[in-house]
Design an enzyme around this catalytic site. Structure first.
Site, PDB file in Angstrom:
ATOM      1  N   LYS A   1      37.582  44.479  42.972  1.00  0.00           N
ATOM      2  CA  LYS A   1      37.243  45.899  42.842  1.00  0.00           C
ATOM      3  C   LYS A   1      35.728  46.092  42.723  1.00  0.00           C
ATOM      4  O   LYS A   1      35.163  46.998  43.312  1.00  0.00           O
ATOM      5  CB  LYS A   1      37.970  46.448  41.604  1.00  0.00           C
ATOM      6  CG  LYS A   1      37.952  47.946  41.445  1.00  0.00           C
ATOM      7  CD  LYS A   1      38.915  48.651  42.383  1.00  0.00           C
ATOM      8  CE  LYS A   1      38.641  50.135  42.483  1.00  0.00           C
ATOM      9  NZ  LYS A   1      39.251  50.983  41.507  1.00  0.00           N
TER      10      LYS A   1
ATOM     11  N   LYS B   1      35.445  37.027  47.538  1.00  0.00           N
ATOM     12  CA  LYS B   1      36.772  37.250  46.967  1.00  0.00           C
ATOM     13  C   LYS B   1      37.083  38.741  46.933  1.00  0.00           C
ATOM     14  O   LYS B   1      36.193  39.532  46.627  1.00  0.00           O
ATOM     15  CB  LYS B   1      36.732  36.681  45.542  1.00  0.00           C
ATOM     16  CG  LYS B   1      37.981  36.838  44.746  1.00  0.00           C
ATOM     17  CD  LYS B   1      37.819  36.215  43.371  1.00  0.00           C
ATOM     18  CE  LYS B   1      37.427  37.239  42.323  1.00  0.00           C
ATOM     19  NZ  LYS B   1      37.578  36.777  40.935  1.00  0.00           N
TER      20      LYS B   1
ATOM     21  N   LYS C   1      28.002  36.264  37.219  1.00  0.00           N
ATOM     22  CA  LYS C   1      27.891  37.625  36.663  1.00  0.00           C
ATOM     23  C   LYS C   1      26.556  37.844  35.973  1.00  0.00           C
ATOM     24  O   LYS C   1      26.011  38.944  36.016  1.00  0.00           O
ATOM     25  CB  LYS C   1      29.025  37.889  35.672  1.00  0.00           C
ATOM     26  CG  LYS C   1      30.374  38.114  36.337  1.00  0.00           C
ATOM     27  CD  LYS C   1      31.387  38.524  35.294  1.00  0.00           C
ATOM     28  CE  LYS C   1      32.796  38.510  35.831  1.00  0.00           C
ATOM     29  NZ  LYS C   1      33.800  38.501  34.751  1.00  0.00           N
TER      30      LYS C   1
HETATM   31  P1  TYM Z   1      41.519  39.823  37.211  1.00  0.00           P
HETATM   32  O1  TYM Z   1      41.784  41.127  36.545  1.00  0.00           O
HETATM   33  O2  TYM Z   1      40.272  39.673  38.000  1.00  0.00           O
HETATM   34  O3  TYM Z   1      42.709  39.461  38.170  1.00  0.00           O
HETATM   35  C1  TYM Z   1      44.064  39.507  37.745  1.00  0.00           C
HETATM   36  C2  TYM Z   1      44.877  38.468  38.497  1.00  0.00           C
HETATM   37  O4  TYM Z   1      44.743  38.648  39.907  1.00  0.00           O
HETATM   38  C3  TYM Z   1      44.275  37.439  40.498  1.00  0.00           C
HETATM   39  N1  TYM Z   1      43.322  37.774  41.574  1.00  0.00           N
HETATM   40  C4  TYM Z   1      43.280  37.169  42.759  1.00  0.00           C
HETATM   41  N2  TYM Z   1      44.027  36.191  43.304  1.00  0.00           N
HETATM   42  C5  TYM Z   1      43.722  35.813  44.561  1.00  0.00           C
HETATM   43  N3  TYM Z   1      42.723  36.353  45.290  1.00  0.00           N
HETATM   44  C6  TYM Z   1      41.947  37.347  44.778  1.00  0.00           C
HETATM   45  N4  TYM Z   1      40.987  37.899  45.498  1.00  0.00           N
HETATM   46  C7  TYM Z   1      42.202  37.787  43.453  1.00  0.00           C
HETATM   47  N5  TYM Z   1      41.644  38.725  42.646  1.00  0.00           N
HETATM   48  C8  TYM Z   1      42.328  38.692  41.493  1.00  0.00           C
HETATM   49  C9  TYM Z   1      43.578  36.678  39.381  1.00  0.00           C
HETATM   50  O5  TYM Z   1      43.557  35.299  39.617  1.00  0.00           O
HETATM   51  C10 TYM Z   1      44.413  37.043  38.189  1.00  0.00           C
HETATM   52  O6  TYM Z   1      45.553  36.206  38.075  1.00  0.00           O
HETATM   53  N6  TYM Z   1      39.978  36.946  33.434  1.00  0.00           N
HETATM   54  C11 TYM Z   1      41.151  37.552  34.071  1.00  0.00           C
HETATM   55  C12 TYM Z   1      41.938  38.466  33.171  1.00  0.00           C
HETATM   56  C13 TYM Z   1      42.493  37.853  31.933  1.00  0.00           C
HETATM   57  C14 TYM Z   1      43.561  36.914  31.849  1.00  0.00           C
HETATM   58  C15 TYM Z   1      43.751  36.690  30.446  1.00  0.00           C
HETATM   59  C16 TYM Z   1      44.342  36.257  32.788  1.00  0.00           C
HETATM   60  C17 TYM Z   1      42.093  38.142  30.668  1.00  0.00           C
HETATM   61  N7  TYM Z   1      42.856  37.449  29.780  1.00  0.00           N
HETATM   62  C18 TYM Z   1      44.726  35.804  30.010  1.00  0.00           C
HETATM   63  C19 TYM Z   1      45.305  35.368  32.331  1.00  0.00           C
HETATM   64  C20 TYM Z   1      45.507  35.150  30.954  1.00  0.00           C
HETATM   65  C21 TYM Z   1      40.670  38.380  35.226  1.00  0.00           C
HETATM   66  O7  TYM Z   1      39.568  38.865  35.254  1.00  0.00           O
HETATM   67  O8  TYM Z   1      41.634  38.629  36.147  1.00  0.00           O
END
Ligand code: TYM
Length: 339
Positions: A203, A200, A120
Site C-alpha cells: 500500500k 513488493k 524504512k
Molecule cells: P503486512 O500488513 O505488510 O502484511 C500482512 C500479510 O500479507 C503478506 N503480504 C504479502 N505476501 C506476498 N506478497 C506481498 N506483496 C505481500 N504483502 C503483504 C505479509 O507477508 C503478511 O503475512 N509485520 C507484519 C504485520 C504483523 C504480524 C504480526 C504478522 C504484526 N504483528 C504478528 C504476523 C504475526 C506486516 O507488516 O504485515
C-alpha cells in the site's frame, strides 16, 4: 506443523495485518487465502495491528476507517468469528506491555540488522524508535498467545526469526515460558510484486490491486501494470517468464487459457492490453462473492463492531494469563516481598 498435537489439542496459530486500508492481492495471496483454509484445523487468532501501522506515520483521521475497512476485508474473504478470534491489537493493551518487557532481552544490534529497518529508516531524517522496535512488538503479538505457528508471506521471514530469538533469549534468562514459534511461509506464492513489476506489492508504494475493488477499478489498476520491457510493439514476441502479469495469471486463470496466452505472447499474436484484460476480468470474477459480502458488512458496521469487541474479550483472557506468568518470572510483583 501438524494439528492437533499428540494430546489431541489443536495447535494455535496467530497472524496479523496492518490496517493501511483494504487488503490487496499480496495480502490475499500471501496471507488471507491461507488463513481462511486453516480455520478448521487450527485454533486461530487474526489480528489487525493498528499499533504497528502508526510507525508508518498514517493520518490519525483515517486510521479508524482503515481498521474498519480491513476488518470488513477479513470477514468478506471468509475469516470466520465462529471459528477464530478476530480482533484489533490496540484493544488488548498487553501487546505493548509485553513488547516493553521484551526490550530487556533484545540486542539493539539485532534490530539494526533487520532488512525492513534498513529500508524504512532511509525514508527519515530522524528515525523514529518505533521503526527500530517494530519487530519486538511483532514478537509480543505472537508470544502473548504462545502461538505454535504464524502463517505469513515470504517478506515476514526475518521478523519471525527475530520472534524465535526473543523467545529463546527470554526462556534462557527467565525460565521456559514461550514456544519457538514455527514460521508457516507461503513459499509457493513468494513475494507478489506490485503493478510496477519491480517492488513488493505494498500500500505504501501505491502499486496494489485491492481485493474488494469494483471490476472497473481493478481494470484501471491492471491496465497500468508493467509487462516485458522488451515488448514495444503489439506484435513483438514476449517473454512470459519475466512478466508480472503472467505471474498473476497463475493465480486467477485456468491452465488451458494460461498455456494459450503463453504461446500467443511468445508468437506476438496477442497484445499486452488483451492479456491484461483477461487477467483483470478473472480477478474481478473470483472476488465477486467477497465484494457482495463486503457491501453487506458496510451496511451493517454494528455487526463488525460486535465481532471485534467479542474477539478482543477472548484475546484479552489469554493475554492476561500469559502476562501474569511473565510478570512473575521477571520479578514484577513487589508485593511478594511482603508475603
Ligand atoms: P503486512 O500488513 O505488510 O502484511 C500482512 C500479510 O500479507 C503478506 N503480504 C504479502 N505476501 C506476498 N506478497 C506481498 N506483496 C505481500 N504483502 C503483504 C505479509 O507477508 C503478511 O503475512 N509485520 C507484519 C504485520 C504483523 C504480524 C504480526 C504478522 C504484526 N504483528 C504478528 C504476523 C504475526 C506486516 O507488516 O504485515
Amino acid at each position: 506443523m501438524t494439528s492437533p498435537d499428540s494430546s489431541g489439542k489443536k495447535k494455535r496459530i496467530f497472524s496479523g495485518m496492518q490496517p493501511s486500508g483494504e487488503a490487496h492481492l499480496g495480502n490475499y495471496l500471501g496471507a488471507l487465502r491461507r488463513w481462511v483454509g486453516m480455520q478448521d484445523e487450527y485454533d486461530c487468532i487474526w489480528c489487525i495491528v493498528d499499533q504497528h501501522a502508526i510507525t508508518a506515520g498514517g493520518d490519525p483521521a483515517e486510521t479508524p476507517a482503515n481498521v474498519l475497512d480491513l476488518a470488513i476485508s477479513f470477514l468478506a474473504v471468509g475469516l470466520d468469528p465462529e471459528k477464530a478470534i478476530i480482533f484489533v491489537q490496540s484493544d488488548v493493551s498487553e501487546h505493548t506491555e509485553l513488547a516493553w518487557l521484551f526490550n530487556a532481552v533484545t540486542p539493539v544490534g539485532d534490530l539494526e540488522r533487520m532488512t525492513q529497518f534498513k529500508d524504512k529508516s532511509q525514508r527519515f531524517d530522524s528515525i523514529p524508535a518505533g521503526i527500530l522496535n517494530y519487530p519486538i512488538l511483532q514478537a509480543a503479538d505472537i508470544l502473548l498467545y504462545k502461538a505454535d505457528g504464524v502463517p505469513v508471506g515470504e517478506d515476514q521471514k526475518q521478523h519471525l526469526e527475530m520472534t524465535r530469538d526473543v523467545a529463546r533469549k527470554f526462556n534462557a534468562a527467565y525460565g521456559e515460558t514461550f514456544p519457538e514459534t514455527e514460521p508457516l511461509i507461503a513459499e509457493d506464492v513468494g513475494r507478489i510484486m506490485g503493478l510496477d513489476g519491480e517492488s513488493k506489492m505494498s500500500k505504501s508504494l501505491d502499486n496494489t490491486i485491492p481485493v474488494l475493488a469494483a471490476p472497473d477499478d481493478v481494470w484501471a489498476k491492471v491496465r497500468t501494470a508493467t509487462t516485458d520491457p522488451q515488448r514495444v510493439r503489439r506484435d513483438d514476441p514476449g517473454r512470459p517468464e519475466v512478466c508480472n502479469v503472467f505471474t498473476l495469471h497463475k493465480f486467477f486463470t485456468g491452465d488451458a487459457t494460461q498455456a494459450d496466452l503463453d504461446t500467443q505472447c511468445r508468437a506476438g499474436t496477442i497484445g499486452c492490453v488483451d492479456c491484461k484484460r483477461i487477467l483483470s476480468d478473472n480477478i474481478a470474477d473470483s472476488f465477486a462473492p467477497f465484494r457482495e459480502r463486503a457491501s453487506e458488512l458496510h451496511a451493517n458496521p454494528e455487526r463488525v463492531r460486535e465481532i471485534l469487541d467479542d474477539g478482543a474479550a477472548r484475546a484479552r483472557a489469554i493475554a492476561r494469563e500469559t502476562m501474569a506468568e511473565v510478570r512473575d518470572r521477571m520479578g514484577l510483583d513487589w508485593r511478594s516481598a511482603i508475603g
